[in-house]
Design an enzyme around this catalytic site. Sequence first.
Site, PDB file in Angstrom:
ATOM      1  CG  HIS A 258      -1.800  -0.961   1.208  1.00 35.98           C
ATOM      2  ND1 HIS A 258      -3.361  -0.887   0.754  1.00 35.98           N
ATOM      3  CD2 HIS A 258      -2.342  -2.300   1.422  1.00 35.98           C
ATOM      4  CE1 HIS A 258      -4.197  -1.904  -0.256  1.00 35.98           C
ATOM      5  NE2 HIS A 258      -3.202  -2.840   1.183  1.00 35.98           N
TER       6      HIS A 258
ATOM      7  CG  ASN B 106      -8.309  -4.362   1.333  1.00 36.74           C
ATOM      8  OD1 ASN B 106      -7.693  -3.464   1.147  1.00 36.74           O
ATOM      9  ND2 ASN B 106      -8.217  -4.991   2.148  1.00 36.74           N
TER      10      ASN B 106
ATOM     11  CE1 TYR C 233      -1.578  -4.839   8.788  1.00 37.73           C
ATOM     12  CE2 TYR C 233      -1.962  -2.401   8.525  1.00 37.73           C
ATOM     13  CZ  TYR C 233      -2.133  -3.549   7.861  1.00 37.73           C
ATOM     14  OH  TYR C 233      -2.840  -3.867   7.005  1.00 37.73           O
TER      15      TYR C 233
END
Length: 407
Positions: free
Chosen positions: A31, A103, A312
């Site tokens: 991303h 998403n 993350y």
Amino acid sequence: MSDEQTRPHDHATVQKLRHFSREQGPERVVHAKGSAAHGFLEVTEDLSQLTTAGLFQPGARTPLLLRFSTSAGELGAPDTAREPRGFAIKLYTEEGDYDLVGNNMPVFFIRDPAKFADLVHSQNRQPDTGLRSNDLQWDFWTLSPESAHQVTMLMSDRGIPRTLRHMNGYSSHTFAWINAGGEKFWVKYHFKTLQGIENLTEAEALRAAAADPDAHRRDLRRAIADGDAPEWRLEVQVMPAEEAAGYRFNPFDVTKVWPHGDYPPIPVGRLVLDRNPEDFREVEQSSFSPANLVPGIGLSPDQMLIDRIFSYRQTGVEAAEAIWAVEPEEIGRYANARHAADDDFGQAGTLYREVMDDAQRDQLVENVVGHAGAEVSDEVQERVVEYWMQVDSVLGARVEAGLRRTP
Ligand code: NDP
């Protein structure tokens, strides 16, 4: 006399060059290319029986940043690639930041986090050629049948949205909502575009990529600057916690949806994007983590979600500070078991047979044949046919016929 001779040991030049060589941070692992805007979430309904979270109380209006992104493409890659889009929201609530890292499609390719790095490697540039490889993508997908639902969406007309404004956003994962009485509900978020769904065909997307690789970023900025603020309707599907164990699908399997007939979406409010970033660092340095929760909202036993909580923290440009609104034991223990109706191809088949119209089915076949017909080995192509046969036998036969015709 040249500049070099007049400034052999120019301190300022050396400093400037040192700064120049370090002025760009590394790209995100996935991303990388994002476009973002500021806005707000306004709650129009009364959901106070379901969660104590302040941002979901009637009338609450919470400022936010929404970052859209392609997934595999690098910073300079074209916006109109056939890829899932990130739909990551940072809500600046009075109880702390709440991140919803979603998403534009409601499911994911895999349910087992052990496969995540392999999935990404199959999409990335290859170490030997420096090129992306359709062969490797189909090799991975066909050996991971749970990917069929997401791949059907990716290869459908929705695989390339016309703009970032003309697509939906989904939490994909299941989360927990907890009310004042301590009751728990499982929820899935859906952000439905009020601009309407609009997509690009493969040919239109190629033309757009050539004309303006930043077409989506430019469109979003322009719409907001022109006062045409894009808007989404937030809906949630809500499952009382005690229904999870007996539900026909494992409700924590991110490769599946909860059919609307089982859990009808309930309206929550509206999300509006009405302000462009003034400095692009607001976009580049924004970081999101599903670990950023607020009281009244918790996680679920979805294995992919749990993995994202940890991973993350490693990938953000700025490490996000996690606010643990729930203790890990509140997530609950839940075997990642198959439920009565669970299989890898069923929901993809339903999408193909019951949701798509003839034109969308034709586009799906054309997109699969185009993609799997380009530099994909015979062995992998055989598996591609078998994969689509299992989604739907007519679809499989059409893919097989199409690949035979492809030189
Ligand atoms: P419904 O008929 O109630 O809903 C179908 C859904 O499919 C709509 O939300 C529609 O979105 C969406 N959709 C249409 N075309 C595509 C596409 N090419 N890619 C992705 N989504 C698409 O059906 P059910 O809820 O009973 O589910 C049937 C199938 O629909 C599922 O197996 C799943 O594949 C798909 N689906 C279901 C969703 C859910 O949460 N239940 C969400 C998205 C897809 P829109 O309303 O914006 O047109």
